[in-house]
Design a protein around this motif. Sequence first.
Motif, PDB file in Angstrom:
ATOM      1  N   UNK A  39      52.339  37.888  47.768  1.00 37.39           N
ATOM      2  CA  UNK A  39      51.550  39.043  48.185  1.00 37.39           C
ATOM      3  C   UNK A  39      50.461  38.596  49.160  1.00 37.39           C
ATOM      4  N   UNK A  40      50.122  39.463  50.114  1.00 39.45           N
ATOM      5  CA  UNK A  40      49.173  39.069  51.145  1.00 39.45           C
ATOM      6  C   UNK A  40      47.724  39.240  50.770  1.00 39.45           C
ATOM      7  N   UNK A  41      47.437  40.118  49.807  1.00 38.76           N
ATOM      8  CA  UNK A  41      46.040  40.401  49.467  1.00 38.76           C
ATOM      9  C   UNK A  41      45.935  40.844  48.024  1.00 38.76           C
ATOM     10  N   UNK A  42      44.747  40.630  47.479  1.00 40.70           N
ATOM     11  CA  UNK A  42      44.439  41.058  46.108  1.00 40.70           C
ATOM     12  C   UNK A  42      43.179  41.907  46.154  1.00 40.70           C
ATOM     13  N   UNK A  51      30.579  42.284  38.149  1.00 41.26           N
ATOM     14  CA  UNK A  51      30.120  42.823  39.423  1.00 41.26           C
ATOM     15  C   UNK A  51      31.024  42.304  40.531  1.00 41.26           C
ATOM     16  N   UNK A  52      31.032  43.010  41.647  1.00 40.78           N
ATOM     17  CA  UNK A  52      32.000  42.745  42.705  1.00 40.78           C
ATOM     18  C   UNK A  52      31.872  41.355  43.302  1.00 40.78           C
ATOM     19  N   UNK A  53      30.656  40.820  43.369  1.00 36.64           N
ATOM     20  CA  UNK A  53      30.457  39.497  43.954  1.00 36.64           C
ATOM     21  C   UNK A  53      31.012  38.414  43.031  1.00 36.64           C
ATOM     22  N   UNK A  54      30.694  38.499  41.733  1.00 37.34           N
ATOM     23  CA  UNK A  54      31.213  37.531  40.785  1.00 37.34           C
ATOM     24  C   UNK A  54      32.726  37.557  40.712  1.00 37.34           C
ATOM     25  N   UNK A  55      33.300  38.762  40.749  1.00 37.26           N
ATOM     26  CA  UNK A  55      34.762  38.868  40.712  1.00 37.26           C
ATOM     27  C   UNK A  55      35.381  38.216  41.937  1.00 37.26           C
ATOM     28  N   UNK A  56      34.773  38.428  43.099  1.00 39.02           N
ATOM     29  CA  UNK A  56      35.295  37.816  44.324  1.00 39.02           C
ATOM     30  C   UNK A  56      35.293  36.298  44.231  1.00 39.02           C
ATOM     31  N   UNK A  65      44.833  30.626  50.058  1.00 44.25           N
ATOM     32  CA  UNK A  65      44.930  31.361  51.324  1.00 44.25           C
ATOM     33  C   UNK A  65      44.986  32.876  51.134  1.00 44.25           C
ATOM     34  N   UNK A  66      45.072  33.343  49.904  1.00 45.48           N
ATOM     35  CA  UNK A  66      45.154  34.770  49.619  1.00 45.48           C
ATOM     36  C   UNK A  66      43.893  35.492  50.084  1.00 45.48           C
ATOM     37  N   UNK A  67      44.051  36.648  50.734  1.00 42.55           N
ATOM     38  CA  UNK A  67      42.908  37.488  51.077  1.00 42.55           C
ATOM     39  C   UNK A  67      42.476  38.273  49.841  1.00 42.55           C
ATOM     40  N   UNK A  68      41.188  38.313  49.594  1.00 46.21           N
ATOM     41  CA  UNK A  68      40.615  39.032  48.455  1.00 46.21           C
ATOM     42  C   UNK A  68      39.738  40.150  49.002  1.00 46.21           C
ATOM     43  N   UNK A  69      39.949  41.372  48.512  1.00 44.87           N
ATOM     44  CA  UNK A  69      39.243  42.536  49.047  1.00 44.87           C
ATOM     45  C   UNK A  69      38.626  43.355  47.926  1.00 44.87           C
ATOM     46  N   UNK A  96      37.521  33.738  56.527  1.00 44.50           N
ATOM     47  CA  UNK A  96      38.630  34.616  56.850  1.00 44.50           C
ATOM     48  C   UNK A  96      39.355  35.222  55.673  1.00 44.50           C
ATOM     49  N   UNK A  97      38.893  34.958  54.432  1.00 52.09           N
ATOM     50  CA  UNK A  97      39.659  35.386  53.269  1.00 52.09           C
ATOM     51  C   UNK A  97      39.015  36.514  52.473  1.00 52.09           C
ATOM     52  N   UNK A  98      37.800  36.909  52.823  1.00 48.14           N
ATOM     53  CA  UNK A  98      37.106  37.950  52.046  1.00 48.14           C
ATOM     54  C   UNK A  98      36.961  39.208  52.882  1.00 48.14           C
ATOM     55  N   UNK A  99      37.328  40.342  52.291  1.00 53.04           N
ATOM     56  CA  UNK A  99      37.145  41.648  52.913  1.00 53.04           C
ATOM     57  C   UNK A  99      36.215  42.470  52.031  1.00 53.04           C
ATOM     58  N   UNK A 100      35.146  42.965  52.608  1.00 54.68           N
ATOM     59  CA  UNK A 100      34.171  43.775  51.884  1.00 54.68           C
ATOM     60  C   UNK A 100      34.518  45.248  52.038  1.00 54.68           C
ATOM     61  N   UNK A 101      35.006  45.856  50.973  1.00 50.08           N
ATOM     62  CA  UNK A 101      35.241  47.293  50.960  1.00 50.08           C
ATOM     63  C   UNK A 101      34.068  47.977  50.286  1.00 50.08           C
ATOM     64  N   UNK A 102      33.463  48.942  50.965  1.00 49.64           N
ATOM     65  CA  UNK A 102      32.287  49.653  50.454  1.00 49.64           C
ATOM     66  C   UNK A 102      32.635  51.089  50.129  1.00 49.64           C
TER      67      UNK A 102
END
Length: 305
Positions: A39-42, A51-56, A65-69, A96-102
């Motif tokens: 899978x390309x992203x989680x 909280x979202x930061x700790x989970x990331x 290499x997995x993208x985490x969002x 390049x691996x973290x995407x911040x969804x707000x």
Amino acid sequence: MTDGPSAALGRVGIWTFAYDQQPAARVRESAAEIEELGYGALWYGEAFGRDTVGQAWLLLSATRHLTVASGIANIAFREPNATAAAARTLGEAFPGRYVLGLGGHRVDDTVHEVDGYPVPTRGRAVATMRSYLEAMDASPVHGLTADPAPRCLLAALGPKMLKLAADRTWGAHTYFVPVEHTARARQIMGADAFLGVEQAVVLDHDLDRAREVATAHVAGYLAMAPHQEANVRRLGFGDEDIVGGPSRRLVDAIVAYGDTDAIHRRVRQHLEAGASHVCLQALTADPAGLPRREWRELAPALTRL
């Protein structure tokens, strides 16, 4: 927040809320398996668990290499400066691996309670999100910055929020939507914006049993999320589909259920309608459990899209 080079999310990822119920060691093990499955992203939600930061940090540190969002980090839970600093830190540590969804919003002079806990509220959804983004951009930087800077997305359903997502961020993350919404979102956002679509699925050859799980999922969101009800009404669903429990028509539009082929068809439909990426939320009769069997069985067909 400045957008950096494109994150490699691929065409299909995983979306889950189940990690809040799992010990950290199991979360790390699961994330590593999702990466190995191709899978390309989680994507993961945020409520009143981790909280979202700790989970990331848990997910990124367990993978290579997995993208985490974040899908999504709730803006009601932290001030813009804290969000900006956390995103910079995650982006610098995992380039390049973290995407911040707000997402989330706050309405003037009201307090929304969740499990008896008051969540502060301030302002109408689009205006509040615009101000939040502006405050993040204005946050001083006294330390290392990420290169590339992490991508930022907005949870968006209505036309105004979708337009803001396309104008001010990398794009949008949509949730609890039928294929028709994906087509409308692409039209509103234009060709270049990223559109990551959550798709709930039930992998079960027993269609009656699968439909029960799907119906419970849809009913739960209609009961607790007025913005989701408003969105499906915008798409032409009426009282006959909503009042007294979701109709079969609405359940079938929101959840793909049955065998792998049925789920594959729905993902294809979203991609053909304009989705950049589809993240699968595998539903089971145990919402607190990790649907690892489903993730494994879906991977061979869907990770090759």
